[in-house]
Scaffold this motif. Sequence first.
Motif, PDB file in Angstrom:
ATOM      1  N   THR A  37       0.822  -1.221   0.000  1.00  0.00           N
ATOM      2  CA  THR A  37       0.000   0.000   0.000  1.00  0.00           C
ATOM      3  C   THR A  37       0.852   1.267   0.000  1.00  0.00           C
ATOM      4  OG1 THR A  37      -0.219  -0.172   2.395  1.00  0.00           O
ATOM      5  CG2 THR A  37      -2.019  -1.055   1.073  1.00  0.00           C
ATOM      6  N   GLU A  38       2.015   1.240   0.630  1.00  0.00           N
ATOM      7  CA  GLU A  38       2.870   2.430   0.662  1.00  0.00           C
ATOM      8  C   GLU A  38       3.356   2.786  -0.745  1.00  0.00           C
ATOM      9  OE1 GLU A  38       7.155   3.623   2.539  1.00  0.00           O
ATOM     10  OE2 GLU A  38       5.785   2.505   3.839  1.00  0.00           O
ATOM     11  N   LEU A  39       3.857   1.790  -1.481  1.00  0.00           N
ATOM     12  CA  LEU A  39       4.313   2.038  -2.852  1.00  0.00           C
ATOM     13  C   LEU A  39       3.140   2.415  -3.743  1.00  0.00           C
ATOM     14  CD1 LEU A  39       6.505   2.107  -5.004  1.00  0.00           C
ATOM     15  CD2 LEU A  39       6.191  -0.358  -5.300  1.00  0.00           C
TER      16      LEU A  39
ATOM     17  N   ASN B 144       0.512   6.347  -7.083  1.00  0.00           N
ATOM     18  CA  ASN B 144      -0.738   7.041  -7.392  1.00  0.00           C
ATOM     19  C   ASN B 144      -0.553   8.566  -7.323  1.00  0.00           C
ATOM     20  OD1 ASN B 144      -3.523   6.996  -8.078  1.00  0.00           O
ATOM     21  ND2 ASN B 144      -4.025   7.454  -5.953  1.00  0.00           N
ATOM     22  N   LEU B 145       0.168   9.036  -6.310  1.00  0.00           N
ATOM     23  CA  LEU B 145       0.395  10.478  -6.163  1.00  0.00           C
ATOM     24  C   LEU B 145       1.285  11.037  -7.272  1.00  0.00           C
ATOM     25  CD1 LEU B 145       0.871  10.706  -2.286  1.00  0.00           C
ATOM     26  CD2 LEU B 145      -1.060  11.581  -3.632  1.00  0.00           C
ATOM     27  N   GLU B 146       2.137  10.188  -7.835  1.00  0.00           N
ATOM     28  CA  GLU B 146       3.074  10.637  -8.873  1.00  0.00           C
ATOM     29  C   GLU B 146       2.545  10.398 -10.289  1.00  0.00           C
ATOM     30  OE1 GLU B 146       6.670   8.562  -7.887  1.00  0.00           O
ATOM     31  OE2 GLU B 146       7.052   9.848  -6.146  1.00  0.00           O
ATOM     32  N   THR B 147       1.344   9.862 -10.416  1.00  0.00           N
ATOM     33  CA  THR B 147       0.742   9.634 -11.719  1.00  0.00           C
ATOM     34  C   THR B 147       0.144  10.946 -12.218  1.00  0.00           C
ATOM     35  OG1 THR B 147       0.286   7.341 -11.179  1.00  0.00           O
ATOM     36  CG2 THR B 147      -1.022   8.300 -12.937  1.00  0.00           C
ATOM     37  N   ALA B 148       0.416  11.266 -13.492  1.00  0.00           N
ATOM     38  CA  ALA B 148      -0.067  12.530 -14.041  1.00  0.00           C
ATOM     39  C   ALA B 148      -0.412  12.352 -15.513  1.00  0.00           C
ATOM     40  CB  ALA B 148       1.009  13.601 -13.897  1.00  0.00           C
TER      41      ALA B 148
END
Length: 106
Positions: free
Chosen positions: A9-11, A16-20
């Motif tokens: 879940t951490e990765l 997810n936060l770095e997906t753009a």
Amino acid sequence: MKTKPENDTELRTKVNLETARLPWAELQRHFAQGSVIYVSPELDLVDVAVRISHDDKDNIGRWMAEGKLGKVSDVQAQSWTEADASLWTSVVHPFILVQPAKSDLH
């Protein structure tokens, strides 16, 4: 003990936060270097990134055999250039994963 990809879940959160969403024009340099990987809209981009990070050979091999994952072809690159496409992206060093938005397929 190694974490299984589906339980990392951490990765998953980090990816997810770095997906753009980026314009294809900004990715062409990376395509020329051979580091852009196509991910079928049938797959979850974040899940694929996590599984590549974990070197999940079974799923990666299956997706490649099914044509759902692989290096971006010249035909794909040309069509994205002509369409001035924007693609969902996720970086899994040394690769950039790209995925057309499902809404762009209609």
